[in-house]
Design an enzyme around this catalytic site. Structure first.
Site, PDB file in Angstrom:
ATOM      1  N   PRO A  16      -6.360  38.829 -11.485  1.00 35.21           N
ATOM      2  CA  PRO A  16      -5.567  39.871 -12.093  1.00 35.21           C
ATOM      3  C   PRO A  16      -6.169  41.249 -12.240  1.00 35.21           C
ATOM      4  O   PRO A  16      -7.016  41.247 -11.939  1.00 35.21           O
ATOM      5  CB  PRO A  16      -5.635  39.075 -13.507  1.00 35.21           C
ATOM      6  CG  PRO A  16      -6.776  38.425 -13.636  1.00 35.21           C
ATOM      7  CD  PRO A  16      -7.045  37.723 -12.511  1.00 35.21           C
ATOM      8  N   LYS A  17      -5.009  42.124 -12.503  1.00 34.27           N
ATOM      9  CA  LYS A  17      -5.474  43.448 -12.184  1.00 34.27           C
ATOM     10  C   LYS A  17      -6.321  44.058 -13.573  1.00 34.27           C
ATOM     11  O   LYS A  17      -7.077  44.892 -13.601  1.00 34.27           O
ATOM     12  CB  LYS A  17      -4.263  44.277 -11.895  1.00 34.27           C
ATOM     13  CG  LYS A  17      -4.543  45.792 -11.689  1.00 34.27           C
ATOM     14  CD  LYS A  17      -4.820  46.222 -10.279  1.00 34.27           C
ATOM     15  CE  LYS A  17      -4.855  47.454 -10.297  1.00 34.27           C
ATOM     16  NZ  LYS A  17      -5.285  47.872  -8.842  1.00 34.27           N
ATOM     17  N   LYS A  18      -6.101  43.472 -14.681  1.00 34.62           N
ATOM     18  CA  LYS A  18      -6.685  43.880 -15.841  1.00 34.62           C
ATOM     19  C   LYS A  18      -7.659  42.721 -16.334  1.00 34.62           C
ATOM     20  O   LYS A  18      -7.591  41.467 -16.249  1.00 34.62           O
ATOM     21  CB  LYS A  18      -5.600  43.786 -17.177  1.00 34.62           C
ATOM     22  CG  LYS A  18      -4.442  44.957 -16.831  1.00 34.62           C
ATOM     23  CD  LYS A  18      -4.614  46.288 -16.932  1.00 34.62           C
ATOM     24  CE  LYS A  18      -3.691  47.094 -16.720  1.00 34.62           C
ATOM     25  NZ  LYS A  18      -3.805  48.432 -16.798  1.00 34.62           N
TER      26      LYS A  18
END
Length: 59
Positions: A16-18
């Site tokens: 995931p990006k976060k």
């Protein structure tokens, strides 16, 4: 690896990006999982512990 995935994007490393803060705990007879991003709860899941035992018995 996680920080590199955040820098490069989710497409490259399938992460995931976060970056979140996962938590897993038992409350009475229930297994509870949460995922927080900063002060915001983005996911909450629960599973009764009895259901886990029944699933193991069924194989």
């Amino acid at each position: 690896m996680i920080l590199e995935a955040i820098a490069s994007g989710p497409e490259v490393a399938a992460y995931p990006k976060k970056l979140g803060k996962p938590r897993l705990f038992v409350d009475s007879d229930t297994l509870v999982g949460t995922l927080d991003h900063g002060s915001i709860r983005v996911a909450l899941a629960d599973l009764r512990v009895l259901e886990i035992y029944l699933a193991r018995e069924q194989g």
